[in-house]
Design a protein around this motif. Sequence first.
Motif, mmCIF file in Angstrom:
data_model
loop_
_atom_site.group_PDB
_atom_site.id
_atom_site.type_symbol
_atom_site.label_atom_id
_atom_site.label_comp_id
_atom_site.label_asym_id
_atom_site.label_seq_id
_atom_site.Cartn_x
_atom_site.Cartn_y
_atom_site.Cartn_z
ATOM 1 N N LEU A 1 0.835 -1.201 0.000
ATOM 2 C CA LEU A 1 0.000 0.000 0.000
ATOM 3 C C LEU A 1 0.868 1.247 0.000
ATOM 4 O O LEU A 1 0.575 2.228 -0.702
ATOM 5 C CB LEU A 1 -0.938 -0.025 1.200
ATOM 6 N N LYS A 2 1.933 1.244 0.800
ATOM 7 C CA LYS A 2 2.826 2.402 0.841
ATOM 8 C C LYS A 2 3.458 2.657 -0.532
ATOM 9 O O LYS A 2 3.540 3.796 -0.986
ATOM 10 C CB LYS A 2 3.913 2.186 1.895
ATOM 11 N N GLU A 3 3.913 1.565 -1.201
ATOM 12 C CA GLU A 3 4.501 1.718 -2.528
ATOM 13 C C GLU A 3 3.480 2.272 -3.511
ATOM 14 O O GLU A 3 3.808 3.130 -4.339
ATOM 15 C CB GLU A 3 5.030 0.364 -3.029
ATOM 16 N N THR A 4 2.250 1.805 -3.366
ATOM 17 C CA THR A 4 1.193 2.270 -4.269
ATOM 18 C C THR A 4 0.896 3.746 -4.045
ATOM 19 O O THR A 4 0.741 4.522 -4.999
ATOM 20 C CB THR A 4 -0.083 1.438 -4.067
ATOM 21 N N LEU A 5 0.830 4.164 -2.755
ATOM 22 C CA LEU A 5 0.558 5.571 -2.447
ATOM 23 C C LEU A 5 1.679 6.459 -2.980
ATOM 24 O O LEU A 5 1.432 7.576 -3.459
ATOM 25 C CB LEU A 5 0.407 5.755 -0.949
ATOM 26 N N SER A 6 2.889 5.994 -2.903
ATOM 27 C CA SER A 6 4.010 6.786 -3.424
ATOM 28 C C SER A 6 3.866 6.994 -4.926
ATOM 29 O O SER A 6 4.125 8.088 -5.445
ATOM 30 C CB SER A 6 5.336 6.088 -3.118
ATOM 31 N N VAL A 7 3.474 5.950 -5.632
ATOM 32 C CA VAL A 7 3.313 6.069 -7.087
ATOM 33 C C VAL A 7 2.144 6.973 -7.421
ATOM 34 O O VAL A 7 2.237 7.861 -8.281
ATOM 35 C CB VAL A 7 3.115 4.675 -7.715
ATOM 36 N N VAL A 8 1.002 6.809 -6.716
ATOM 37 C CA VAL A 8 -0.195 7.610 -6.991
ATOM 38 C C VAL A 8 0.075 9.074 -6.677
ATOM 39 O O VAL A 8 -0.380 9.983 -7.392
ATOM 40 C CB VAL A 8 -1.394 7.077 -6.198
ATOM 41 N N ALA A 9 0.835 9.343 -5.578
ATOM 42 C CA ALA A 9 1.133 10.725 -5.192
ATOM 43 C C ALA A 9 1.933 11.439 -6.252
ATOM 44 O O ALA A 9 1.821 12.670 -6.410
ATOM 45 C CB ALA A 9 1.886 10.737 -3.865
ATOM 46 N N CYS B 1 2.790 14.722 -2.254
ATOM 47 C CA CYS B 1 2.050 15.198 -3.429
ATOM 48 C C CYS B 1 2.058 16.720 -3.485
ATOM 49 O O CYS B 1 2.244 17.298 -4.567
ATOM 50 C CB CYS B 1 0.619 14.661 -3.354
ATOM 51 N N SER B 2 1.855 17.402 -2.282
ATOM 52 C CA SER B 2 1.809 18.869 -2.286
ATOM 53 C C SER B 2 3.181 19.450 -2.594
ATOM 54 O O SER B 2 3.303 20.453 -3.284
ATOM 55 C CB SER B 2 1.288 19.373 -0.933
ATOM 56 N N GLN B 3 4.237 18.825 -2.050
ATOM 57 C CA GLN B 3 5.589 19.317 -2.336
ATOM 58 C C GLN B 3 5.914 19.181 -3.818
ATOM 59 O O GLN B 3 6.582 20.025 -4.394
ATOM 60 C CB GLN B 3 6.609 18.556 -1.475
ATOM 61 N N ARG B 4 5.438 18.101 -4.433
ATOM 62 C CA ARG B 4 5.676 17.924 -5.887
ATOM 63 C C ARG B 4 5.000 19.027 -6.668
ATOM 64 O O ARG B 4 5.532 19.573 -7.630
ATOM 65 C CB ARG B 4 5.141 16.556 -6.342
ATOM 66 N N LYS B 5 3.819 19.498 -6.147
ATOM 67 C CA LYS B 5 3.092 20.563 -6.811
ATOM 68 C C LYS B 5 3.836 21.886 -6.678
ATOM 69 O O LYS B 5 3.943 22.666 -7.647
ATOM 70 C CB LYS B 5 1.693 20.666 -6.189
ATOM 71 N N LEU B 6 4.394 22.135 -5.448
ATOM 72 C CA LEU B 6 5.130 23.376 -5.249
ATOM 73 C C LEU B 6 6.393 23.417 -6.106
ATOM 74 O O LEU B 6 6.776 24.434 -6.642
ATOM 75 C CB LEU B 6 5.493 23.527 -3.757
ATOM 76 N N VAL B 7 7.045 22.263 -6.239
ATOM 77 C CA VAL B 7 8.268 22.202 -7.042
ATOM 78 C C VAL B 7 7.960 22.484 -8.513
ATOM 79 O O VAL B 7 8.672 23.208 -9.206
ATOM 80 C CB VAL B 7 8.948 20.830 -6.882
ATOM 81 N N THR B 8 6.834 21.934 -8.988
ATOM 82 C CA THR B 8 6.471 22.148 -10.394
ATOM 83 C C THR B 8 5.949 23.549 -10.620
ATOM 84 O O THR B 8 6.057 24.094 -11.705
ATOM 85 C CB THR B 8 5.390 21.136 -10.809
#
Length: 911
Positions: A868-876, A904-911
Amino acid sequence: MSAGNSRVCVRMVGHKVEESYSALSKEQMSIVEMPLSDPPLCISCCPVNGDLLVGCKNKLVMFCLKYLVINPDFSVLDFERSLILHIDNVIPAEIALCAGYVAITTELDVLILKLKSVKKGADDTELCAHEINAPEKLVNEGIKDEAPSALSSQFESDDFVICQKPTELLGEESKLCGISVTLESTRLNTEDAEHFQVCYILYRRFTPDLSSFVFSVEETKLHSLQMLPMYQTGSFTTDNRKTAAKKELLSLFCFFSLPHVGYLYTIGNLVELLSTYQYSEKSEQAVLTPQFLHVITSNSLQCFTVRCSAAAARDEDPYIDTTVKACPPVSLDVCALRMQLFIGLKAICHFKNHIIILTKADTEDITERRRPSRRLLSRKTGSVTLKAPSESESGWNLYIVNTISTIQLYKEMVDYSRTYENSRTESCIHLLSEAHLLVRAALMDPSLIESEEEEELLASFKESCALLGDCFSRFDTKDYHLSLPYYKMSDLSMTEILKRVDSEEDRAQKYEKGFIFYLNHSLYEELNEELSKESAAKVLQIFHLAEPNQLPHVLCSPCMKNVCPSTAMEYLQKVERIVPTLVVTLTKAAMALKMGDLETYKHEMDRYTETKLAYGFIAEPRLLRQQRRGQVIPTELALYLKETQRGLLVASVLALYENSKIELEEANAYFKMLCGKNDDSVPQLLVDFWEALVVCCQGEVLQDLLLKLISQYVWRLSGMQYPDTVPLKTAEDLINSCDHYGLIFPWVIFMMSLGPQSDEVYPEDLSKLQSLLCGPSVNATSVLPFLEPLLEDSNAGLSIHVLCTTRMGECEKSIDKLLERCPEAVISYAQHELKDENRALWWTKLLPDLCKRTRCPGEDYSILVSALKETLSVVATELELKDFLNVLPEDGTAAFFVPHLLQCSQRKLVT
């Protein structure tokens, strides 16, 4: 009708027979009267169906034969006037009718028509008229210069004759003859009446012989018009019995004659002039039979051979003129057999083996009767004036000549041919060909079926074939190849034919091309006959003298099974000094193996690489396999290669298949027999062949091979069976050499590494099956039924089923299988398979299922949480923050999901 107690019953054609016949009528002779509106000039009866044709001026009247059943025990014959053929400006001298063909002759013209049955249509009459008038139109447009003009008619009336040039028109061209034919149906029952069209078959016009500067109608006019049918009677060369008892028309011939020349045409399947007969003196009449042409002159009865049976044989049997069967050609020159003197011959007819002739010995001055009339070229003076007969004329005689039996005449001709045997001339072949055709014609008589005479004729037929085979095998002739089919038709074995070879001292003259041709083909055709040691040695000697380069191929024939290997080795060594080839080397190795000399065998096999040796087997496949009684049999060399050089054996059979030397089904049966597998089991050597064959196959053959391989792999895995021999290629070898075997997916490798491999499963079969399912060529839908025996209770079976469902596009089903039985591999599977159009399954399928399964702790809880953790990382990393929040479960623990929300939010701020 006149009946009463008379022994003769006279009735009118078409009369109501049913009402007039009584029980007494069975013992009466019936005379049927046929009224005609015009005087009859000639008549003909069809020998096939009994119809009558009556010739009158400018027309022909046809009467159809009918069988009327009076009661179950009694039936009578009757006729019905069915058709009238109106022919403009033709006065028939003779007519002939046979099976719908109509022949007409005038003094110098011959016309043959065919009445073709057609279906009745709305505009039936108009169609027929168009078909019939077309020839006249073509004549008026195309050859107007040949049509008689008013001037020529004026000259004829003034004692002049206009002689048109001779013409021969065959088939469609005969429409140009200028003779118009109109059909008139006269049947009373028009609804059931058969409708006909006219087809023009042949037209021939002759010109009178003016070399003597005299003109006499008797010296120039045509006579003896006749049609001869021959019937389909079944084959008498393959079986010893004819197969068809019903008379079925096979061929049709037409004969007509001028006083000094006769003409024989075939008019059935092909319109062609077969033979021309030159008479030694003026002929009076001729009669044609299937075997002979009998001709009478004023003082002799002459007999000629005919070619009807040769033409009919080619119509009946398509294998004539091949290496299987033969028959003398229709172009063979005809022969005059004999001449018998008579005085005053007048007429001739034929019945079975009887010739009936009518003679009249006149007391008048014979020299005066024979003196040619010095007449001018005039049709008036050329007409025949009939002398009124006296009340009683003497000198008439009727002779019945019994012709010699076919068997006796055949024997005489064979005995006479032996006078030419030593000279080796074409005369011997010609005479034996005449004897062969004589017997063949007799065998084509339908009345001979299952008679005692047929057995004797069949024996003579086979003897004639053997004699002709002897001629073509021993004589230096351009048709030497005919030795093969004639010897085949004789039913003689090769041993018997070898014994027929003359024991001449001059060997160079003994073995002609025809005999070598027969031996070569017979040895190549893999007959079921095995020659004795002595006969095999004789064959070796023959080829050593005649064609030494063929010796290796001769030794590979099944017929040479009993040959002495040491003798063969000596001959092969002599051949190798002249022409060293791969086939010679392989044949020497085979002979060494047969002698048990393994050292010599190894020496010969080591002279070339395996690749080159495979080319040698292509040149002579019988080194590896032979065919006996329709079954492929491995040779002793092949059996030894199976034990010592399996790779060479498989590569060689593969080369044979690629070069169309063996069919796939034959190869399958060959390997099963080679390995002693007569049941449904498949030996590993055959699997090795399939794996090698996959590389070069395409289309349906490829899919069939892939399914066979998958079925075999699954059968072994499900039944925990090991191959009977070590496979020639590993899975890695196949992946590196064949595009159809793909690289095994990482998630499959990961699955197989999760636990110890069972000793009961052969790993190479599993890897090959996984590799095929990972390749691009397998159709997963067709594979699915073959996987039923393979259970999912192990990682091996589960990996195969998941591969198949994934190839079918059912990734959701595959995820369910993995979550249920092997959750450790689900992330590895998802990372490889959930891409592109399947990427959404990360959050639509895998994430919800993992969340659901982690709510209930169990044995796999930690594995599921990690997944589940691996899946959440990919989905995020894939979704926007808003979308990511929407896919998270509402009842989840916040502390568990917050890190992934931050990611997910940090990825948005970076982009």
